[in-house]
Each structure stands twice: as structure tokens, then as C-alpha cells.
Design an enzyme around this catalytic site. Structure first.
Site, PDB file in Angstrom:
ATOM      1  CG  HIS A 128      -1.920   1.016   1.380  1.00 27.89           C
ATOM      2  ND1 HIS A 128      -1.625   2.316   1.740  1.00 27.89           N
ATOM      3  CD2 HIS A 128      -3.263   0.967   1.208  1.00 27.89           C
ATOM      4  CE1 HIS A 128      -2.747   3.012   1.795  1.00 27.89           C
ATOM      5  NE2 HIS A 128      -3.756   2.226   1.464  1.00 27.89           N
ATOM      6  CG  ASP A 208       0.631  -2.373   6.365  1.00 25.73           C
ATOM      7  OD1 ASP A 208      -0.338  -2.493   7.138  1.00 25.73           O
ATOM      8  OD2 ASP A 208       0.573  -1.724   5.305  1.00 25.73           O
ATOM      9  CD  GLN A 211      -6.526  -4.349   4.294  1.00 22.45           C
ATOM     10  OE1 GLN A 211      -7.502  -5.048   4.557  1.00 22.45           O
ATOM     11  NE2 GLN A 211      -6.626  -3.046   4.102  1.00 22.45           N
ATOM     12  CE  LYS A 234      -7.228  -0.069   6.378  1.00 23.12           C
ATOM     13  NZ  LYS A 234      -8.156  -0.001   5.242  1.00 23.12           N
ATOM     14  CB  CYS A 372      -3.919   3.506  -1.500  1.00 21.02           C
ATOM     15  SG  CYS A 372      -5.046   4.888  -1.283  1.00 21.02           S
TER      16      CYS A 372
END
Length: 414
Positions: A128, A208, A211, A234, A372
Site C-alpha cells: 500500500h 503492516d 489487512q 479496519k 492506494c
């Protein structure tokens, strides 16, 4: 289609006011944009409402009862986040505004102190923008260089290229998404991290987890990452709040990146000394209601069970892939070995933005665009995809609604 027997997605859906209200419309809501942001269960909304109605006050600065109650709730969230990630201590949990700010914090605080001319930062071709741009900014300032792990045609990382990309001296940071937000690839970070430790011992590792935090059980001690970031919105929590996990000794080596109240020990006009971790990185009045909402969202996830949610989502993904395979004009982006709770598609000869607008007329919410992740689109020779993504509340009928909407799109534009 078989679903996890102990997981009642219909009942879970009833806990989300937005979905309950949406289902009452003439065309019921099919919300398939959970990768962008999740809907919120009533318990999260109620917890934030209770704070504003019953004990609104600032934290840490007052000895009166309202402030003490709020501070207790605020710090209880920090402790529960530490438990959620299996961190050694709540002192390894820093509250930020989200994944993007967490990565920027590491880039500017750690990078400004420890990156030098000729150092290397390794990221993947699935990132991302939030895990690309901060590293570009600090690399430009410090004279460092960015390297990229290539992506195979199926959407998996080409890990055969990884050893040659790692340098025992120059590699100072490896920053990789746990799950791609554009393809859905679940990267094998459990394999990547030990390889980095062996071949690039000077490197710190950032994951990261934007997700993955609401889909996969994360154990930061077992992973042995130095940093991990995720966003509240999220994982069924509110916007404007995120988490940075960092090993204490690494965080303790880093200078502040924002200055203000609460991140200090003593201030004079001549010199300021800074607070210990994590307060050092939390300048100013924090997002108190959002932290309380995040705490309730994590408790909700723990109650429902990440393994059960993941099993349910895998069933939904398989159901969707089966339905999409029956439509010749639909092309699914990638075929990774492990896929998260999302699918990106293109439609032969039809702009995905047009498809998204027609789907919206059917009250089917999906995301169209580059998500993104423009370098991912470039890798596959695309301008954009149509992305459908899932959560604990997603039902087979949501997929059916999407498929019917796609068939309408094909009738209109095909």
C-alpha cells in the site's frame, strides 16, 4: 456451502446497526468493502457513547473521579492490545491515528536516527502507498536506497529473489504487508523474518498488519518482528485510532517525532527531557473515545474468535470464487497460495468505475480504483480493479447480490 458450525454469521450481522438498517431498504445492503473499513458492532458504538455521556474527561491529568475512570478505561485498552498481539508488555503499545501514522512514526523517528548514506530499505511489490511513501521520504533525506521484492504472476512474492536483496551491512529496514490490500496475498512473514534475521542482522522488521489484524491471529513474540502496525477502523473499531507495536528496547532507542504535552519528563526553556516509552510518542491529548472504542472492538473480536472468523471468511471467499468462475467476462487478479478476505477482479471491456456505479444502484457497496497500490496495478498492467472484500458479517447472499449486479452490468455494457 459449508460454514463453520459454531459460527453464526446471521446472528453476528444482527449486531451491526448499519447492516440491520441497510437490510430494511427496498434493495437490502450488500456491504463488500470491509478491506477499506469495517462496519461497527453496537457494543463499540455504545462504549463510545457511554464515555461521552457518562464519564467524559481527559486522561492522566486529573485526580478527580471522572478522569480516573477514563484513564483506567484508556489504559485497559493498551493492556488488552498487548494481550491481543502477545506483546511482552503494554509499554510496547503506542497509540497513533492509524497504520499510516504508525509507519511514518517509525520512518521519521527510527530512520532519522539510524539511517545513513547508502543504507537500504527493503519493501515488497505488494505494498500500500502507506508502506512506500514514508520510506521514500526518509530515504531521500538520509541518502538511503529502496529495494523491492518482486511479485510473481500469481500474486505471490518471489522469495527466491530475497537473499540477493538483503545485505548483511546495508539493509537497515524490511517493511512488508502481512496481507496485500489489492491482490489479497497472505505473505509468509513467518518464513521471511527468520531469513532476514540470518542474512541482514542489522535490519529492523516492520509488519503492516492493516489487512490481517482482524482476520489472522498475530503473535509478535513468535514472529520476532521489531514493529507491527494496524488501524482501529479496519478491525471493527472507530476511525482515527491505530496501534504501533514495537519491541521495548527498539522503541526506547528512538527519539520523539512529535513534541508537546504528556511526552515529557521536564521542560525548561533551556532543555526538555522526554518521557519513557510509550508516552514519548503520544504527544498531546489523545483520541480518548476512539481508544475506548478500539478496546471494545478487540474484546468483541476475542469473544467471537479470530479462528472462527477466518474460517467463515475462507468459506465466503471460496463461494465467491466459485460464483465468479462461472462468468467468462470476469478475470480474478492473482491466484496466491494463501488469500485473505478479498478478491479483486476486472471485467472484459468494461471500466470498473462504471461497474461500481451500477452496483451502487443495486445497493451493493464495492471499491473500484487502484486501492492506494498503484505499483501493484502497474505490475499487472492494470489501471484499476473492482474489489470485493469480506468480514465476519458477510453472508452468501451478499455474494449472490454482487453476482446479480455484475450480470446487470454485463447486460448494460457487454
Amino acid at each position: 456451502m459449508s460454514m463453520a458450525e459454531s459460527f453464526d454469521a446471521e446472528k453476528i450481522r444482527s449486531e451491526f446497526p448499519m447492516l440491520v438498517n441497510g437490510d430494511k431498504e427496498a434493495k437490502p445492503l450488500a456491504f463488500l468493502d470491509s478491506t477499506a473499513t469495517t462496519q461497527k458492532p453496537a457494543c463499540v458504538i455504545d462504549a463510545m457513547d457511554e464515555f461521552y455521556r457518562e464519564h467524559y474527561s481527559s486522561v492522566k491529568r486529573g485526580v478527580y473521579r471522572l478522569s480516573a475512570r477514563t484513564t483506567e478505561a484508556f489504559e485497559a485498552t493498551r493492556k488488552n492490545v498487548a494481550k491481543f498481539l502477545n506483546a511482552k508488555s503494554e509499554d510496547e503499545i503506542v497509540f497513533t491515528r492509524g497504520t499510516t501514522e504508525s509507519i511514518n512514526l517509525v520512518a521519521w523517528s527510527y530512520g532519522r536516527k539510524f539511517f545513513h548514506e547508502g543504507d537500504e530499505i527493503l519493501i515488497s511489490g505488494l505494498e500500500h502507498h502507506a508502506n512506500i511513501v514514508p520510506w521514500q521520504l526518509i530515504a531521500e533525506e538520509r541518502g538511503a536506497k529502496i529495494k523491492v521484492i518482486p511479485v510473481k504472476d500469481d500474486g505471490d512474492l518471489d522469495l527466491t529473489a530475497l537473499p540477493a536483496l538483503l545485505d548483511s551491512v546495508k539493509t537497515k529496514m524490511v517493511a512488508i504487508a502481512h496481507v496485500s490490500n489489492a491482490v489479497g496475498t497472505v505473505n509468509p512473514i513467518e518464513e521471511i523474518i527468520p531469513l532476514v534475521r540470518r542474512l541482514a542482522p542489522n535490519a529492523k522488521i516492520l509488519i503492516d498488519a492493516a489487512q490481517s489484524a482482524s482476520h489472522l491471529k498475530i503473535n509478535v513474540q513468535a514472529l520476532d518482528c521489531d514493529f507491527l502496525a494496524f488501524s482501529g477502523h479496519k478491525i471493527y473499531g472507530p476511525t482515527g485510532i491505530g496501534v504501533l507495536y514495537g519491541k521495548y528496547e527498539v522503541l526506547d532507542s528512538m527519539p520523539p517525532w512529535h513534541g508537546g504535552g504528556e511526552m515529557i519528563k521536564k521542560v525548561t526553556f533551556e532543555k526538555t527531557t522526554y518521557a519513557d516509552v510509550p508516552a514519548r510518542f503520544e504527544a498531546g491529548t489523545p483520541a480518548i473515545a476512539e481508544v475506548i472504542g478500539l478496546g471494545k472492538a478487540i474484546l468483541w473480536l476475542q469473544e467471537k474468535g479470530l479462528e472462527q472468523i477466518r474460517s467463515h471468511e475462507e468459506s465466503i471467499v471460496n463461494y465467491a470464487l466459485e460464483k465468479l468462475a462461472a462468468i467468462p467476462q470476469v478475470k480474478v487478479l492473482g491466484n496466491p497460495q494463501k488469500r485473505g478476505a478479498l478478491i479483486s477482479i476486472t471485467l472484459d471491456g468494461i471500466a470498473v468505475s462504471d461497474a461500481a456505479m451500477i452496483l451502487d444502484e443495486e445497493n451493493v457497496a464495492v471499491r473500484s480504483g487502484h486501492h492506494c497500490a498503484e505499483p501493484v496495478m502497474d505490475r499487472f498492467g492494470l489501471d484499476a480493479t473492482l474489489r470485493l472484500s469480506f468480514g465476519a458479517y458477510t453472508l452468501p447472499r451478499d455474494i449472490d447480490r454482487f453476482v446479480e449486479g455484475i450480470k446487470r452490468v454485463l447486460r448494460l455494457f457487454g
